[in-house]
Motif scaffolding. Structure first.
Motif, PDB file in Angstrom:
ATOM      1  N   ALA A  46       2.826 -20.530   4.689  1.00 24.90           N
ATOM      2  CA  ALA A  46       2.428 -20.462   6.366  1.00 24.90           C
ATOM      3  C   ALA A  46       0.917 -20.469   6.876  1.00 24.90           C
ATOM      4  CB  ALA A  46       2.827 -18.970   6.470  1.00 24.90           C
ATOM      5  N   ILE A  47       1.672 -21.161   8.337  1.00 25.65           N
ATOM      6  CA  ILE A  47       0.372 -21.703   9.022  1.00 25.65           C
ATOM      7  C   ILE A  47       0.172 -20.001   9.761  1.00 25.65           C
ATOM      8  CG2 ILE A  47       0.182 -22.703  10.311  1.00 25.65           C
ATOM      9  CD1 ILE A  47       0.490 -24.590   8.282  1.00 25.65           C
ATOM     10  N   ARG A  48       0.054 -19.486   9.139  1.00 24.42           N
ATOM     11  CA  ARG A  48      -0.656 -17.970   9.616  1.00 24.42           C
ATOM     12  C   ARG A  48      -1.440 -18.004  11.198  1.00 24.42           C
ATOM     13  NH1 ARG A  48      -4.675 -13.996   6.363  1.00 24.42           N
ATOM     14  NH2 ARG A  48      -4.342 -12.322   7.229  1.00 24.42           N
ATOM     15  N   VAL A  49      -1.767 -18.899  11.004  1.00 24.98           N
ATOM     16  CA  VAL A  49      -3.042 -19.076  12.298  1.00 24.98           C
ATOM     17  C   VAL A  49      -2.262 -19.372  13.845  1.00 24.98           C
ATOM     18  CG1 VAL A  49      -4.815 -19.813  11.494  1.00 24.98           C
ATOM     19  CG2 VAL A  49      -3.500 -21.756  12.566  1.00 24.98           C
ATOM     20  N   ARG A  50      -0.724 -19.117  13.475  1.00 25.14           N
ATOM     21  CA  ARG A  50       0.280 -19.420  14.432  1.00 25.14           C
ATOM     22  C   ARG A  50       0.798 -18.381  14.622  1.00 25.14           C
ATOM     23  NH1 ARG A  50       3.185 -25.564  15.009  1.00 25.14           N
ATOM     24  NH2 ARG A  50       2.801 -24.575  17.360  1.00 25.14           N
ATOM     25  N   ASN A  51       1.229 -17.581  13.741  1.00 26.16           N
ATOM     26  CA  ASN A  51       1.958 -16.565  14.319  1.00 26.16           C
ATOM     27  C   ASN A  51       2.056 -15.274  15.686  1.00 26.16           C
ATOM     28  OD1 ASN A  51       2.861 -16.861  11.425  1.00 26.16           O
ATOM     29  ND2 ASN A  51       1.120 -15.239  10.698  1.00 26.16           N
ATOM     30  N   TYR A  52       0.692 -15.742  16.449  1.00 26.96           N
ATOM     31  CA  TYR A  52       0.502 -14.911  17.559  1.00 26.96           C
ATOM     32  C   TYR A  52       2.062 -16.047  18.371  1.00 26.96           C
ATOM     33  CZ  TYR A  52      -2.420 -18.891  19.402  1.00 26.96           C
ATOM     34  OH  TYR A  52      -2.700 -20.416  19.400  1.00 26.96           O
ATOM     35  N   GLU A  53       2.129 -17.473  18.231  1.00 25.21           N
ATOM     36  CA  GLU A  53       2.596 -18.158  19.312  1.00 25.21           C
ATOM     37  C   GLU A  53       4.184 -18.251  20.332  1.00 25.21           C
ATOM     38  OE1 GLU A  53       2.682 -22.246  18.885  1.00 25.21           O
ATOM     39  OE2 GLU A  53       0.433 -21.999  18.033  1.00 25.21           O
ATOM     40  N   THR A  54       4.790 -17.854  21.080  1.00 25.03           N
ATOM     41  CA  THR A  54       6.437 -17.522  21.026  1.00 25.03           C
ATOM     42  C   THR A  54       7.240 -18.311  20.567  1.00 25.03           C
ATOM     43  OG1 THR A  54       5.674 -17.268  23.371  1.00 25.03           O
ATOM     44  CG2 THR A  54       7.472 -17.103  22.781  1.00 25.03           C
ATOM     45  N   PHE A 126       3.006  -2.796  15.406  1.00 28.93           N
ATOM     46  CA  PHE A 126       3.760  -4.601  14.897  1.00 28.93           C
ATOM     47  C   PHE A 126       2.375  -5.027  15.008  1.00 28.93           C
ATOM     48  CE2 PHE A 126       7.148  -2.701  17.755  1.00 28.93           C
ATOM     49  CZ  PHE A 126       8.346  -3.196  17.360  1.00 28.93           C
ATOM     50  N   ASP A 127       2.362  -5.956  14.267  1.00 31.71           N
ATOM     51  CA  ASP A 127       1.868  -6.864  13.860  1.00 31.71           C
ATOM     52  C   ASP A 127       1.899  -8.113  13.533  1.00 31.71           C
ATOM     53  OD1 ASP A 127       1.352  -7.750  10.940  1.00 31.71           O
ATOM     54  OD2 ASP A 127       1.679  -5.471  10.974  1.00 31.71           O
ATOM     55  N   ILE A 128       0.768  -9.184  13.278  1.00 29.44           N
ATOM     56  CA  ILE A 128       1.513 -10.691  13.871  1.00 29.44           C
ATOM     57  C   ILE A 128       0.392 -11.692  12.325  1.00 29.44           C
ATOM     58  CG2 ILE A 128       1.910 -11.344  16.070  1.00 29.44           C
ATOM     59  CD1 ILE A 128      -1.086 -12.518  16.606  1.00 29.44           C
ATOM     60  N   ASP A 129       0.104 -10.293  10.972  1.00 24.89           N
ATOM     61  CA  ASP A 129      -0.537 -11.068  10.216  1.00 24.89           C
ATOM     62  C   ASP A 129      -0.114 -11.614   9.250  1.00 24.89           C
ATOM     63  OD1 ASP A 129      -2.691 -10.007   9.072  1.00 24.89           O
ATOM     64  OD2 ASP A 129      -2.360  -8.952   7.012  1.00 24.89           O
ATOM     65  N   THR A 130       1.202 -11.978   9.596  1.00 26.28           N
ATOM     66  CA  THR A 130       1.984 -12.407   8.055  1.00 26.28           C
ATOM     67  C   THR A 130       3.506 -13.318   9.481  1.00 26.28           C
ATOM     68  OG1 THR A 130       4.069 -10.641   7.986  1.00 26.28           O
ATOM     69  CG2 THR A 130       2.323 -10.743   5.597  1.00 26.28           C
ATOM     70  N   VAL A 166      -7.431 -11.063  21.152  1.00 30.55           N
ATOM     71  CA  VAL A 166      -7.412 -11.823  22.088  1.00 30.55           C
ATOM     72  C   VAL A 166      -6.045 -13.309  22.610  1.00 30.55           C
ATOM     73  CG1 VAL A 166      -8.762 -13.458  23.727  1.00 30.55           C
ATOM     74  CG2 VAL A 166      -9.462 -10.918  22.580  1.00 30.55           C
ATOM     75  N   GLU A 167      -5.466 -13.635  21.495  1.00 37.01           N
ATOM     76  CA  GLU A 167      -4.468 -14.485  21.467  1.00 37.01           C
ATOM     77  C   GLU A 167      -2.995 -13.897  21.296  1.00 37.01           C
ATOM     78  OE1 GLU A 167      -5.348 -16.870  17.531  1.00 37.01           O
ATOM     79  OE2 GLU A 167      -6.679 -18.726  19.207  1.00 37.01           O
TER      80      GLU A 167
END
Ligand SMILES: Cc1cc2nc3c(=O)[nH]c(=O)nc-3n(C[C@H](O)[C@H](O)[C@H](O)COP(=O)(O)OP(=O)(O)OC[C@H]3O[C@@H](n4cnc5c(N)ncnc54)[C@H](O)[C@@H]3O)c2cc1C
Length: 407
Positions: A46-54, A126-130, A166-167
């Motif tokens: 998982a490219i976890r750092v991208r989980n905030y992206e649309t 909700f979250d964007i951890d995974t 922030v992201e």
């Protein structure tokens, strides 16, 4: 036959497994003499750092494409226990219990979002951890137009004004108005600190404030969340905010199973390791990534970040083989520290050094962020063994480029 097991196939674990396979190949040690096995809860890196992206379509890489060509075994299951005395791992797969023994271990199960017992958080937050959590949020957002026209239908409250929050907020600032299709949309970011992004330092904080204002993101500072329900939240200030979407970004903690590794742990639950990423003692355990704390340059402690997880993984993978065969290990030595924070349609901010001096902002910094998120942190996807093994050579990547010119 010796067995190296790597726990977790995130940024640290995947590259550690490749690094171990690379070192074994370099030493011409056959797979019948020493093997590498990765245990991960699913078949994805998982490219976890991208989980905030649309757009989440490219944020997972099939592990088989990276591990199979280099002869690394993949066990898919949920790790449940670790006995470092007996060198045994317990895990479950499809509801059944299994165990895996090892000679050397790399512990790289990463971190988890801290979830305090705030009333309603587990049910309505909700979250964007995974990846799964990010998908759940995406499905919820897409379905908003079909919900009854109640107050707060197109309001999102992001709780936690750190980097992830922030992201998330700056991305939602474009995404929510699109979903609302002309309806009134609001994005709010709340934090207990006096400023949003306060751990980024004064310079970046001012840039973040400018971006939030330009994007129309509201802020609430010096507050915590008292309770969340289906209609919204109540802040510690007593303010009630109607919000159909509450995204919890309240900070990360080391994976709880890190506690099963003997030795010292820091305030985040991270395993203390030496400069060789080895856990002190005679257990044959190395640790890397978010669940490990190492001095990355002899002075500064590693930060929970993919920036540190990847080089830590490389060194741990190399050194675990050195430990097995009695070769001198390599210390971790990362000579720089940078942060590149996405600020949505406004751009990004690139800071340099441990004191986080602002180096580049806006669209130019966003170009670097895209390069990182879409290329730099991906493992090779070519299925070419030589390219995959080379990606885990025990060296540190140069810092990401600073792009100053707008093109
Ligand atoms: C939204 C978001 C944005 C971020 N942005 C940035 C950024 O811009 N820059 C940056 O440097 N960092 C960023 N980070 C932090 C970064 O993602 C982490 O520091 C990084 O993922 C740590 O790598 P890791 O290998 O230690 O852990 P992970 O990448 O989390 O990997 C852990 C692996 O272990 C597996 N696993 C966990 N538990 C089990 C179990 N019980 N059994 C089996 N397998 C298990 C997981 O499936 C996963 O594959 C961000 C994080 C998030 C959530």
């Amino acid at each position: 036959m010796k067995r190296i097991v790597v726990l977790g196939a995130g940024f640290a674990g995947l590259i550690a497994a490749i690094g171990a396979a690379r070192k074994l190949a370099e030493l011409k040690i056959a797979q019948s003499e020493a093997s590498v096995t990765v245990l991960n809860r699913d078949r994805w890196h998982a490219i976890r750092v991208r989980n905030y992206e649309t757009d989440l379509s490219e944020v997972r890489v099939p592990l088989g494409d990276v591990l199979a060509p280099i002869g690394v075994d993949l066990a898919v299951g949920e790790m449940t226990g670790l006995d470092c005395e007996r060198r045994e791992i317990a895990y479950t797969a499809e509801g059944r219990p299994f165990s895996l023994s090892y000679d050397r271990l790399v512990f790289a199960l990463g971190s988890e979002l801290a979830r305090p017992p705030i009333p309603g958080l587990a049910e309505y937050g909700f979250d964007i951890d995974t990846y799964d959590a990010a998908e759940k949020l995406a499905a919820h957002l897409t379905a908003l137009p079909r919900r009854p026209d109640e107050p707060g239908r197109f309001t999102a409250l992001v709780v936690g004004g750190g980097l992830t929050g922030v992201e998330a907020a700056t991305e939602l600032a474009s995404r929510l108005p699109e979903i609302a299709a002309g309806g009134p949309a609001r994005v709010i970011v709340a934090d207990r600190a006096a400023r949003i992004g306060s751990n980024m330092g004064d310079g970046a904080c001012a840039v973040i404030a400018e971006a939030l204002a330009a994007l129309g993101v509201e802020t609430r500072t010096g507050v915590t969340i008292a309770a969340i329900d289906r209609q919204g939240v109540v802040l510690s200030s007593g303010e009630r905010i109607a919000a159909a979407t509450v995204v919890w970004c309240g900070g990360m903690r080391a994976h709880p199973l890190a506690a099963a590794v003997p030795g010292e742990h820091d305030g985040f639950g991270r395993i203390a390791v030496d400069r060789f990423l080895k856990v002190p003692g005679d257990h044959g355990v190395f640790a890397a990534g978010d669940c490990a704390a190492a001095l990355v340059d002899g002075e500064h402690a590693s930060v929970m970040s993919c920036q540190h997880a990847r080089p830590m993984g490389r060194i741990a993978g190399h050194n675990v083989v050195c430990d097995l065969i009695g070769e001198t290990p390599i210390p971790i030595d990362i000579g720089y520290y940078v942060t590149i924070l996405d600020l949505g349609a406004w751009g990004a901010v690139y800071t340099e050094g441990w004191d986080r001096k602002v180096a580049v902002t806006g669209a130019a910094a966003k170009e670097t962020k895209r390069l990182i998120n879409q290329q730099r942190i991906y493992p090779p996807r070519s299925r070419d063994p030589a390219e995959i093994l080379a990606a885990a050579a025990p060296v540190t990547q140069a810092p990401p480029p600073q792009i100053h010119e707008r093109r």
